[in-house]
Design an enzyme around this catalytic site. Structure first.
Site, PDB file in Angstrom:
ATOM      1  N   GLY A   1      12.144   1.139 -26.204  1.00 56.28           N
ATOM      2  CA  GLY A   1      10.887   1.593 -25.628  1.00 56.28           C
ATOM      3  C   GLY A   1      10.056   0.472 -25.029  1.00 56.28           C
TER       4      GLY A   1
ATOM      5  N   LYS B   1      15.807  -3.178 -31.820  1.00 55.76           N
ATOM      6  CA  LYS B   1      14.666  -2.417 -31.346  1.00 55.76           C
ATOM      7  C   LYS B   1      14.299  -2.898 -29.946  1.00 55.76           C
ATOM      8  CE  LYS B   1      11.146  -1.640 -33.925  1.00 55.76           C
ATOM      9  NZ  LYS B   1      11.126  -0.256 -33.371  1.00 55.76           N
TER      10      LYS B   1
ATOM     11  N   GLU C   1       5.845  -4.666 -31.667  1.00 55.62           N
ATOM     12  CA  GLU C   1       6.468  -4.078 -32.857  1.00 55.62           C
ATOM     13  C   GLU C   1       6.856  -5.143 -33.875  1.00 55.62           C
ATOM     14  OE1 GLU C   1       8.554  -0.039 -31.035  1.00 55.62           O
ATOM     15  OE2 GLU C   1       9.616  -1.952 -30.898  1.00 55.62           O
TER      16      GLU C   1
ATOM     17  N   LYS D   1      21.856   6.576 -35.365  1.00 49.02           N
ATOM     18  CA  LYS D   1      21.414   5.184 -35.208  1.00 49.02           C
ATOM     19  C   LYS D   1      22.102   4.247 -36.194  1.00 49.02           C
ATOM     20  CE  LYS D   1      18.300   6.117 -32.036  1.00 49.02           C
ATOM     21  NZ  LYS D   1      18.307   7.586 -32.013  1.00 49.02           N
TER      22      LYS D   1
ATOM     23  N   ASP E   1       8.265   2.661 -38.217  1.00 54.82           N
ATOM     24  CA  ASP E   1       8.720   2.568 -36.837  1.00 54.82           C
ATOM     25  C   ASP E   1      10.147   3.081 -36.750  1.00 54.82           C
ATOM     26  OD1 ASP E   1       8.773   1.976 -34.157  1.00 54.82           O
ATOM     27  OD2 ASP E   1       8.276  -0.142 -34.382  1.00 54.82           O
TER      28      ASP E   1
END
Length: 262
Positions: free
Chosen positions: A105, A102, A111, A129, A89
């Site tokens: 999205g 995270k 996730e 990142k 991921d």
């Protein structure tokens, strides 16, 4: 074609392509969500077509499931798979301990469930990142729609006693409507700027009524693969403490680019 990609897309692509090298025949895989994870799904589909690789994917969102079908990756639900060998991921931020933010999205709940139901998690990302401290990227939390304003007020009140630089919270919108997740929940983004104690924050947030899950992934990621726009790739393994450098070729006739639909 590779020559038409931006440097950031090239970095995402090479990280994804290097990560699928960890995939072996017969594996059950968690398939992440987001732009970098989409490259991974396409690379996985390429290996299935060209090498006859046999794997089963468990997607973390409806859009990942649709992409997997398009590129020929067999999928099933997590309940059908029961347990996974590996999840690959992306991430919105990665600190030096491989803790993550995270949820950019809006798929953080699925996730996190999928990642924690895996023997191993590999995170793929471009170099931008990587951060010294989490928090510059807004931290998403998934909340139930009922009483979301009250939930947000409780979150803001709780943040007063925690080691964060800012306490602004906003409801994530799509146009003039709240964004709705695959689980029919809302996302509240916490604009904290800097998180001093991610582990404490993750634990405290999940104790607030109305909060379903938060976007802090603590002690979940095992390996991070960082891509560069020139094809360089760095692989860091938190368990072994190793770091290796490599390169992924970007050739104009790569079949992977034929799968691009967005």
């Amino acid at each position: 074609m590779a020559a038409e990609l931006s440097p950031i897309d090239k970095a995402k692509f090479v990280a994804a392509r290097r990560a699928v090298d960890f995939v072996s025949d017969g594996m059950k895989l968690g398939l992440g969500t987001g732009s970098t994870a989409a490259w991974m799904v396409r690379c996985l589909g390429e290996r299935i077509r060209e090498e006859g690789l046999r794997v089963t994917g468990v997607p973390t969102s409806r859009r990942t499931a649709e992409l997997a079908r398009q590129v020929g990756v067999p999928i099933q639900t997590l309940d059908e798979a029961k347990w996974l060998d590996l999840t690959i991921d992306g991430a919105d931020e990665i600190d030096t301990q491989l803790n993550l933010i995270k949820g950019g999205g809006a798929a953080l709940l699925q996730e996190k469930i999928v990642a924690t139901a895996s023997d191993q998690m590999i995170v793929i990302a471009d170099a931008a990142k990587e951060v010294a401290h989490l928090g510059a990227f807004p931290l998403p939390i998934e909340v139930i729609p009922f009483g979301w304003r009250t939930t947000m007020a409780l979150v803001e009140e709780t943040l007063v006693s925690l080691d964060v630089l800012n306490r602004e919270c906003t409801l994530r919108m799509t146009g003039d409507r709240p964004l709705v997740t695959d689980e029919s929940n809302y996302i509240i983004d916490l604009h904290l700027k800097r998180i001093g104690n991610p582990r404490q924050l993750a634990l405290v947030l999940n104790q607030i009524p109305g909060v379903v899950e938060n976007g802090l992934f603590i002690d979940i990621c095992d390996i991070v693969v960082i891509g560069q726009g020139d094809g360089r790739v760095t692989v860091r393994d938190i368990n072994s403490g190793s770091e290796t450098e490599g390169r992924v070729d970007l050739t104009p006739n790569d079949n992977i680019f034929a799968d691009l639909g967005d």
